[in-house]
Design a protein around this motif. Structure first.
Motif, short mmCIF file in Angstrom:
data_model
loop_
_atom_site.label_atom_id
_atom_site.label_comp_id
_atom_site.label_asym_id
_atom_site.label_seq_id
_atom_site.Cartn_x
_atom_site.Cartn_y
_atom_site.Cartn_z
N GLN A 97 0.83 -1.20 0.00
CA GLN A 97 0.00 0.00 0.00
C GLN A 97 0.87 1.26 0.00
O GLN A 97 0.56 2.23 -0.70
CB GLN A 97 -0.97 -0.01 1.18
N ALA A 98 1.96 1.24 0.75
CA ALA A 98 2.88 2.38 0.75
C ALA A 98 3.52 2.55 -0.63
O ALA A 98 3.66 3.68 -1.12
CB ALA A 98 3.96 2.18 1.82
N ALA A 99 3.88 1.44 -1.27
CA ALA A 99 4.44 1.52 -2.62
C ALA A 99 3.42 2.10 -3.59
O ALA A 99 3.76 2.91 -4.46
CB ALA A 99 4.89 0.13 -3.08
N SER A 100 2.17 1.73 -3.44
CA SER A 100 1.11 2.25 -4.29
C SER A 100 0.96 3.76 -4.10
O SER A 100 0.79 4.51 -5.07
CB SER A 100 -0.20 1.53 -3.99
N ARG A 101 1.03 4.21 -2.85
CA ARG A 101 0.93 5.65 -2.58
C ARG A 101 2.09 6.40 -3.23
O ARG A 101 1.90 7.48 -3.80
CB ARG A 101 0.87 5.91 -1.08
N LEU A 103 3.77 5.46 -5.89
CA LEU A 103 3.51 5.49 -7.34
C LEU A 103 2.45 6.51 -7.69
O LEU A 103 2.56 7.20 -8.72
CB LEU A 103 3.10 4.10 -7.82
N ASN A 104 1.43 6.64 -6.87
CA ASN A 104 0.41 7.66 -7.10
C ASN A 104 1.03 9.06 -7.11
O ASN A 104 0.68 9.89 -7.95
CB ASN A 104 -0.70 7.59 -6.05
N LEU A 105 1.95 9.31 -6.20
CA LEU A 105 2.62 10.61 -6.16
C LEU A 105 3.45 10.82 -7.42
O LEU A 105 3.41 11.90 -8.02
CB LEU A 105 3.49 10.72 -4.90
N LEU A 106 4.18 9.80 -7.84
CA LEU A 106 4.97 9.91 -9.08
C LEU A 106 4.08 10.16 -10.29
O LEU A 106 4.41 10.98 -11.15
CB LEU A 106 5.79 8.63 -9.30
N ILE A 107 2.96 9.47 -10.34
CA ILE A 107 2.03 9.66 -11.45
C ILE A 107 1.48 11.08 -11.43
O ILE A 107 1.38 11.75 -12.47
CB ILE A 107 0.90 8.61 -11.40
N ALA A 108 1.15 11.58 -10.24
CA ALA A 108 0.65 12.96 -10.12
C ALA A 108 1.72 13.96 -10.56
O ALA A 108 1.42 14.92 -11.27
CB ALA A 108 0.22 13.24 -8.68
N LEU A 109 2.96 13.72 -10.18
CA LEU A 109 4.04 14.61 -10.60
C LEU A 109 4.24 14.56 -12.12
O LEU A 109 4.51 15.59 -12.75
CB LEU A 109 5.35 14.23 -9.90
N ALA A 110 4.11 13.37 -12.67
CA ALA A 110 4.32 13.21 -14.12
C ALA A 110 3.19 13.81 -14.93
O ALA A 110 3.40 14.34 -16.03
CB ALA A 110 4.49 11.74 -14.46
N CYS A 118 11.96 18.88 -7.57
CA CYS A 118 11.55 17.51 -7.26
C CYS A 118 11.38 17.37 -5.74
O CYS A 118 12.16 17.93 -4.98
CB CYS A 118 12.61 16.55 -7.77
N PRO A 119 10.36 16.64 -5.29
CA PRO A 119 10.17 16.50 -3.84
C PRO A 119 11.33 15.75 -3.21
O PRO A 119 12.00 14.93 -3.84
CB PRO A 119 8.88 15.70 -3.74
N ALA A 120 11.56 16.03 -1.94
CA ALA A 120 12.64 15.37 -1.21
C ALA A 120 12.29 13.95 -0.83
O ALA A 120 13.15 13.14 -0.51
CB ALA A 120 12.97 16.17 0.05
N THR A 121 11.00 13.63 -0.88
CA THR A 121 10.54 12.29 -0.51
C THR A 121 9.31 11.91 -1.34
O THR A 121 8.61 12.77 -1.84
CB THR A 121 10.20 12.20 0.99
N LEU A 122 9.12 10.63 -1.48
CA LEU A 122 7.90 10.14 -2.14
C LEU A 122 6.87 9.66 -1.12
O LEU A 122 5.86 9.10 -1.49
CB LEU A 122 8.24 9.00 -3.11
N ASP A 123 7.15 9.91 0.13
CA ASP A 123 6.20 9.55 1.17
C ASP A 123 5.13 10.64 1.23
O ASP A 123 5.41 11.77 1.62
CB ASP A 123 6.90 9.43 2.52
N PRO A 124 3.88 10.32 0.81
CA PRO A 124 2.83 11.34 0.77
C PRO A 124 2.59 12.01 2.11
O PRO A 124 2.24 13.18 2.17
CB PRO A 124 1.58 10.57 0.32
N ASP A 125 2.82 11.30 3.21
CA ASP A 125 2.61 11.88 4.53
C ASP A 125 3.66 12.96 4.85
O ASP A 125 3.39 13.87 5.62
CB ASP A 125 2.65 10.80 5.61
N LEU A 126 4.84 12.83 4.26
CA LEU A 126 5.91 13.78 4.53
C LEU A 126 6.06 14.84 3.44
O LEU A 126 6.64 15.89 3.67
CB LEU A 126 7.26 13.05 4.68
N SER A 127 5.52 14.56 2.25
CA SER A 127 5.73 15.46 1.12
C SER A 127 4.71 16.59 1.06
O SER A 127 4.88 17.54 0.32
CB SER A 127 5.68 14.68 -0.19
N GLY A 128 3.62 16.44 1.79
CA GLY A 128 2.57 17.44 1.73
C GLY A 128 1.65 17.25 0.55
O GLY A 128 0.79 18.06 0.29
N ALA A 129 1.79 16.16 -0.20
CA ALA A 129 0.93 15.89 -1.37
C ALA A 129 -0.38 15.31 -0.93
O ALA A 129 -0.53 14.74 0.10
CB ALA A 129 1.64 14.94 -2.33
#
Length: 129
Positions: A97-101, A103-110, A118-129
């Protein structure tokens, strides 16, 4: 029934059935000519084995679990093993589920690039996304 018929009726390959036999999950009788012969109940047994594999259990645990299922008694040691397996699967599910989140962030960025770096992290909880 012979191995080919069991494979057809249960939806698994003959190779899988031979593997189940090697792992002591199935015990066919042998004809005088050495051919495997399975009872009608083998179709349901193979389907159960498939469901246990799909549940994430390995053949060693399935080999221990099948007699307990037949007896309708799961002792405390086996219950502990099942609880550990469930915890392992739940941890793996959380990882996926974390990997899916991410990927969702990467897809949103793309698909919605902005001018920010570029965000410092792909963790949605830490990135503010």
């Amino acid at each position: 029934m012979r191995i080919g018929e069991l494979a057809d009726r249960s939806g698994v390959s003959t190779r899988a059935l031979r593997y189940y036999e090697e792992q002591l999950l199935l015990s066919p009788r042998r004809t005088s000519g050495g051919h495997r012969f399975y009872p009608e109940t083998a179709v349901d047994r193979v389907r159960l084995i498939q469901q246990l594999y799909t549940a994430g259990l390995g053949s060693r645990l399935i080999a221990v679990l099948l007699p307990a299922i037949d007896a309708r008694v799961v002792g405390p040691e086996l219950l502990d093993r099942l609880l550990l397996e469930r915890a392992r699967i739940e941890a793996k599910t959380a990882e996926l589920q974390a990997a899916s989140r991410r990927l969702n962030l990467l897809i949103a960025l793309a698909t919605h690039p902005d001018t920010e770096s570029c965000p410092a992290t792909l963790d949605p909880d830490l990135s503010g996304a």
